[in-house]
Design an enzyme around this catalytic site. Structure first.
Site, mmCIF file in Angstrom:
data_model
loop_
_atom_site.group_PDB
_atom_site.id
_atom_site.type_symbol
_atom_site.label_atom_id
_atom_site.label_comp_id
_atom_site.label_asym_id
_atom_site.label_seq_id
_atom_site.Cartn_x
_atom_site.Cartn_y
_atom_site.Cartn_z
ATOM 1 N N ARG A 81 5.906 0.059 -7.575
ATOM 2 C CA ARG A 81 6.414 1.273 -6.686
ATOM 3 C C ARG A 81 7.335 0.550 -5.634
ATOM 4 O O ARG A 81 7.174 1.085 -4.365
ATOM 5 C CB ARG A 81 5.661 2.252 -6.442
ATOM 6 C CG ARG A 81 5.325 3.199 -7.595
ATOM 7 C CD ARG A 81 4.326 4.177 -7.149
ATOM 8 N NE ARG A 81 3.163 3.790 -6.578
ATOM 9 C CZ ARG A 81 1.904 3.183 -7.298
ATOM 10 N NH1 ARG A 81 2.285 3.142 -8.714
ATOM 11 N NH2 ARG A 81 1.227 2.919 -6.798
ATOM 12 N N GLU A 117 0.796 -12.140 -3.623
ATOM 13 C CA GLU A 117 -0.603 -12.264 -3.399
ATOM 14 C C GLU A 117 -1.410 -11.632 -4.473
ATOM 15 O O GLU A 117 -2.624 -11.910 -4.757
ATOM 16 C CB GLU A 117 -1.257 -11.669 -1.984
ATOM 17 C CG GLU A 117 -1.183 -10.148 -2.162
ATOM 18 C CD GLU A 117 -0.141 -9.433 -2.290
ATOM 19 O OE1 GLU A 117 1.334 -9.974 -2.025
ATOM 20 O OE2 GLU A 117 -0.117 -8.000 -2.296
ATOM 21 N N CYS A 137 6.011 -5.516 0.379
ATOM 22 C CA CYS A 137 6.046 -4.128 -0.126
ATOM 23 C C CYS A 137 5.993 -3.055 0.685
ATOM 24 O O CYS A 137 6.997 -2.823 1.774
ATOM 25 C CB CYS A 137 5.023 -3.825 -1.177
ATOM 26 S SG CYS A 137 5.654 -2.628 -2.730
ATOM 27 N N HIS A 142 5.023 -8.550 -4.297
ATOM 28 C CA HIS A 142 3.363 -9.112 -4.045
ATOM 29 C C HIS A 142 3.215 -10.417 -4.539
ATOM 30 O O HIS A 142 2.563 -10.302 -5.543
ATOM 31 C CB HIS A 142 2.378 -7.980 -4.748
ATOM 32 C CG HIS A 142 2.295 -6.385 -4.346
ATOM 33 N ND1 HIS A 142 1.608 -6.132 -3.274
ATOM 34 C CD2 HIS A 142 3.092 -5.402 -4.677
ATOM 35 C CE1 HIS A 142 1.703 -4.965 -3.040
ATOM 36 N NE2 HIS A 142 2.752 -4.539 -3.790
ATOM 37 N N GLY A 187 0.937 -1.426 -0.037
ATOM 38 C CA GLY A 187 0.130 0.056 -0.043
ATOM 39 C C GLY A 187 0.872 1.338 0.014
ATOM 40 O O GLY A 187 1.815 1.397 -0.861
ATOM 41 N N GLU A 188 0.865 2.099 1.094
ATOM 42 C CA GLU A 188 1.405 3.206 1.124
ATOM 43 C C GLU A 188 1.890 3.377 2.616
ATOM 44 O O GLU A 188 1.247 3.665 3.438
ATOM 45 C CB GLU A 188 0.711 4.310 0.698
ATOM 46 C CG GLU A 188 1.465 5.544 -0.073
ATOM 47 C CD GLU A 188 2.299 6.161 0.956
ATOM 48 O OE1 GLU A 188 3.627 6.386 0.416
ATOM 49 O OE2 GLU A 188 1.931 6.506 2.030
ATOM 50 N N SER A 189 3.378 3.215 2.871
ATOM 51 C CA SER A 189 3.803 2.945 4.183
ATOM 52 C C SER A 189 3.712 4.299 4.803
ATOM 53 O O SER A 189 3.572 4.091 6.077
ATOM 54 C CB SER A 189 5.374 2.574 3.988
ATOM 55 O OG SER A 189 6.009 3.445 3.233
#
Ligand code: GLN
Length: 212
Positions: free
Chosen positions: A135, A173, A78, A171, A46-48
Protein backbone atom coordinates in the site's frame (compact mmCIF):
# COMPACT_ATOMS: atom_id res chain seq x y z
CA UNK A 1 26.73 4.97 18.23
CA UNK A 2 23.00 4.44 18.53
CA UNK A 3 20.29 4.83 15.89
CA UNK A 4 16.71 5.39 17.00
CA UNK A 5 13.76 3.64 15.41
CA UNK A 6 10.41 5.34 15.89
CA UNK A 7 8.46 2.58 17.64
CA UNK A 8 4.98 4.02 17.97
CA UNK A 9 3.35 1.77 15.40
CA UNK A 10 4.10 -0.30 12.31
CA UNK A 11 7.11 -2.32 11.16
CA UNK A 12 9.69 -1.00 13.63
CA UNK A 13 10.94 -4.40 14.85
CA UNK A 14 12.29 -5.28 11.41
CA UNK A 15 14.34 -2.07 11.36
CA UNK A 16 15.77 -2.86 14.80
CA UNK A 17 16.65 -6.35 13.53
CA UNK A 18 18.28 -4.94 10.40
CA UNK A 19 20.40 -2.58 12.51
CA UNK A 20 21.34 -5.52 14.72
CA UNK A 21 22.32 -7.51 11.62
CA UNK A 22 24.82 -4.83 10.59
CA UNK A 23 26.20 -4.45 14.12
CA UNK A 24 24.61 -1.09 14.94
CA UNK A 25 22.75 -0.51 18.20
CA UNK A 26 19.11 0.35 17.52
CA UNK A 27 16.98 2.09 20.14
CA UNK A 28 13.18 2.06 20.08
CA UNK A 29 11.88 5.64 20.31
CA UNK A 30 8.50 6.20 21.91
CA UNK A 31 9.06 9.36 23.94
CA UNK A 32 11.12 12.51 23.36
CA UNK A 33 13.70 11.41 25.95
CA UNK A 34 14.38 8.25 23.94
CA UNK A 35 15.99 10.50 21.32
CA UNK A 36 18.75 11.54 23.71
CA UNK A 37 22.08 10.27 22.46
CA UNK A 38 20.84 8.88 19.14
CA UNK A 39 22.85 9.74 16.04
CA UNK A 40 20.05 9.14 13.55
CA UNK A 41 16.42 8.09 13.35
CA UNK A 42 14.47 5.61 11.23
CA UNK A 43 10.73 6.13 10.66
CA UNK A 44 9.13 2.79 9.76
CA UNK A 45 6.23 1.79 7.57
CA UNK A 46 2.80 1.39 9.03
CA UNK A 47 -0.12 3.77 8.82
CA UNK A 48 0.81 7.39 8.48
CA UNK A 49 -2.43 8.79 9.96
CA UNK A 50 -1.97 6.71 13.12
CA UNK A 51 1.71 7.68 13.23
CA UNK A 52 0.75 11.35 12.86
CA UNK A 53 -1.62 11.12 15.85
CA UNK A 54 0.95 9.34 18.01
CA UNK A 55 3.71 11.81 17.10
CA UNK A 56 1.38 14.63 18.18
CA UNK A 57 0.24 12.84 21.30
CA UNK A 58 3.76 12.21 22.56
CA UNK A 59 5.12 15.63 21.49
CA UNK A 60 7.74 14.07 19.26
CA UNK A 61 7.62 16.45 16.28
CA UNK A 62 9.74 19.23 17.84
CA UNK A 63 12.49 16.92 19.13
CA UNK A 64 12.64 15.01 15.81
CA UNK A 65 12.89 18.27 13.83
CA UNK A 66 15.62 19.41 16.23
CA UNK A 67 17.54 16.18 15.63
CA UNK A 68 17.22 16.63 11.86
CA UNK A 69 18.44 20.22 12.17
CA UNK A 70 21.71 18.98 13.70
CA UNK A 71 22.39 17.13 10.44
CA UNK A 72 21.75 13.66 11.89
CA UNK A 73 20.35 11.28 9.26
CA UNK A 74 16.66 10.44 9.11
CA UNK A 75 15.37 7.52 7.04
CA UNK A 76 11.68 6.96 6.36
CA UNK A 77 10.18 3.87 4.74
CA UNK A 78 6.67 3.85 3.27
CA UNK A 79 4.47 5.53 5.91
CA UNK A 80 7.72 7.02 7.22
CA UNK A 81 8.23 8.62 3.80
CA UNK A 82 4.77 10.16 3.98
CA UNK A 83 5.49 11.52 7.46
CA UNK A 84 8.68 13.21 6.17
CA UNK A 85 7.11 14.80 3.07
CA UNK A 86 6.44 18.50 2.82
CA UNK A 87 3.23 18.05 0.84
CA UNK A 88 0.65 15.23 0.73
CA UNK A 89 -1.68 14.95 -2.27
CA UNK A 90 -5.22 15.71 -1.13
CA UNK A 91 -4.20 18.45 1.26
CA UNK A 92 -3.47 16.59 4.51
CA UNK A 93 -1.20 18.71 6.68
CA UNK A 94 2.42 17.58 6.66
CA UNK A 95 3.79 15.96 9.82
CA UNK A 96 7.57 16.49 9.70
CA UNK A 97 8.01 18.57 6.54
CA UNK A 98 11.67 17.82 5.90
CA UNK A 99 11.64 16.51 2.33
CA UNK A 100 10.78 18.92 -0.45
CA UNK A 101 8.53 16.46 -2.28
CA UNK A 102 4.87 15.93 -3.06
CA UNK A 103 3.83 12.44 -2.00
CA UNK A 104 0.73 10.50 -2.93
CA UNK A 105 -0.50 7.93 -0.43
CA UNK A 106 -1.73 4.49 -1.56
CA UNK A 107 -0.62 5.39 -5.05
CA UNK A 108 -0.99 1.90 -6.53
CA UNK A 109 -4.67 1.51 -5.71
CA UNK A 110 -6.56 -1.59 -4.68
CA UNK A 111 -5.64 -3.71 -7.71
CA UNK A 112 -2.00 -3.60 -6.79
CA UNK A 113 -2.05 -3.50 -3.01
CA UNK A 114 1.34 -5.11 -2.64
CA UNK A 115 4.06 -6.06 -5.08
CA UNK A 116 7.78 -6.56 -5.34
CA UNK A 117 10.24 -5.15 -7.84
CA UNK A 118 13.96 -5.11 -8.58
CA UNK A 119 15.19 -1.55 -8.55
CA UNK A 120 18.36 0.11 -9.60
CA UNK A 121 19.60 2.40 -6.81
CA UNK A 122 23.02 3.54 -8.04
CA UNK A 123 24.13 5.08 -4.70
CA UNK A 124 24.00 1.57 -3.21
CA UNK A 125 26.07 -0.05 -5.94
CA UNK A 126 25.32 -2.24 -8.96
CA UNK A 127 23.32 -5.00 -7.25
CA UNK A 128 19.61 -4.33 -7.68
CA UNK A 129 17.45 -3.65 -4.62
CA UNK A 130 14.69 -6.16 -3.99
CA UNK A 131 11.90 -3.74 -3.07
CA UNK A 132 8.71 -4.74 -1.25
CA UNK A 133 5.81 -2.31 -1.74
CA UNK A 134 2.80 -2.52 0.60
CA UNK A 135 0.00 0.00 0.00
CA UNK A 136 2.87 2.21 -0.93
CA UNK A 137 3.10 5.91 -1.69
CA UNK A 138 4.93 7.44 -4.65
CA UNK A 139 6.70 10.73 -4.99
CA UNK A 140 4.86 12.86 -7.52
CA UNK A 141 7.44 15.60 -7.79
CA UNK A 142 10.63 16.75 -6.13
CA UNK A 143 12.18 20.14 -5.34
CA UNK A 144 15.53 21.28 -6.70
CA UNK A 145 17.57 20.03 -3.72
CA UNK A 146 16.19 16.50 -3.76
CA UNK A 147 18.21 13.67 -5.30
CA UNK A 148 16.21 10.89 -6.89
CA UNK A 149 17.79 7.62 -5.75
CA UNK A 150 15.46 5.15 -7.44
CA UNK A 151 12.52 4.83 -9.81
CA UNK A 152 10.20 2.07 -10.93
CA UNK A 153 10.50 0.94 -14.55
CA UNK A 154 7.64 3.27 -15.48
CA UNK A 155 9.62 6.20 -14.12
CA UNK A 156 7.74 6.75 -10.89
CA UNK A 157 9.98 8.00 -8.08
CA UNK A 158 10.26 5.65 -5.10
CA UNK A 159 13.50 6.61 -3.33
CA UNK A 160 14.85 10.09 -2.60
CA UNK A 161 17.41 11.94 -0.55
CA UNK A 162 17.58 15.58 0.50
CA UNK A 163 20.82 16.18 2.40
CA UNK A 164 20.52 14.13 5.63
CA UNK A 165 16.99 12.84 4.94
CA UNK A 166 16.40 9.63 2.95
CA UNK A 167 13.06 8.05 2.14
CA UNK A 168 11.84 5.00 0.25
CA UNK A 169 8.29 4.10 -0.75
CA UNK A 170 9.18 0.44 -0.21
CA UNK A 171 10.42 -1.68 2.70
CA UNK A 172 14.10 -2.68 2.46
CA UNK A 173 13.88 -4.09 6.00
CA UNK A 174 11.37 -6.74 4.87
CA UNK A 175 13.62 -8.05 2.12
CA UNK A 176 16.91 -8.58 3.93
CA UNK A 177 18.28 -5.47 2.22
CA UNK A 178 20.83 -3.85 4.54
CA UNK A 179 22.50 -1.26 2.32
CA UNK A 180 20.14 1.62 3.16
CA UNK A 181 20.74 0.98 6.86
CA UNK A 182 24.49 0.84 6.26
CA UNK A 183 24.29 4.17 4.43
CA UNK A 184 22.31 5.71 7.30
CA UNK A 185 24.82 4.31 9.82
CA UNK A 186 27.71 5.76 7.79
CA UNK A 187 25.97 9.15 7.67
CA UNK A 188 25.34 8.95 11.42
CA UNK A 189 28.95 8.21 12.27
CA UNK A 190 30.07 10.97 9.90
CA UNK A 191 27.67 13.29 11.74
CA UNK A 192 29.08 12.25 15.12
CA UNK A 193 32.66 12.59 14.00
CA UNK A 194 32.94 14.77 10.91
CA UNK A 195 36.21 13.83 9.34
CA UNK A 196 37.56 13.27 5.92
CA UNK A 197 35.10 14.02 3.17
CA UNK A 198 32.58 16.00 5.17
CA UNK A 199 33.65 19.41 3.99
CA UNK A 200 32.53 20.76 7.35
CA UNK A 201 35.59 20.30 9.50
CA UNK A 202 38.39 19.24 7.21
CA UNK A 203 40.57 16.48 8.55
CA UNK A 204 44.22 17.53 8.85
CA UNK A 205 45.41 14.90 6.36
CA UNK A 206 42.79 16.07 3.90
CA UNK A 207 43.95 19.65 4.22
CA UNK A 208 47.48 18.54 3.66
CA UNK A 209 46.55 16.54 0.58
CA UNK A 210 44.50 19.38 -0.87
CA UNK A 211 47.45 21.72 -0.38
CA UNK A 212 49.72 19.70 -2.65
N1 GLN B 1 -0.72 3.12 3.15
C1 GLN B 1 0.00 3.53 4.32
C2 GLN B 1 -0.24 5.02 4.60
O1 GLN B 1 -0.74 5.71 3.77
C3 GLN B 1 1.48 3.25 4.20
C4 GLN B 1 1.71 1.76 4.06
C5 GLN B 1 3.02 1.26 4.59
O2 GLN B 1 3.71 1.93 5.35
N2 GLN B 1 3.35 0.03 4.26
O3 GLN B 1 0.08 5.49 5.65
Amino acid sequence: MKIGVLALQGAFREHLETLDAIGVEGVPVRLPEDLEGVSGLILPGGESTTMRHLIERWDLAGPILDLAATGAPLFGTCAGMIVLSREIVGGEAPVLPLLDVIVERNAFGRQLDSFEAELSVPVLGDTLVHAVFIRAPVIESVGADVDILGRLEDGRIVAVRERNVIATAFHPELAGETRFHRLVAAMASEHDDPGEGSGRRPHPTRRARNAT
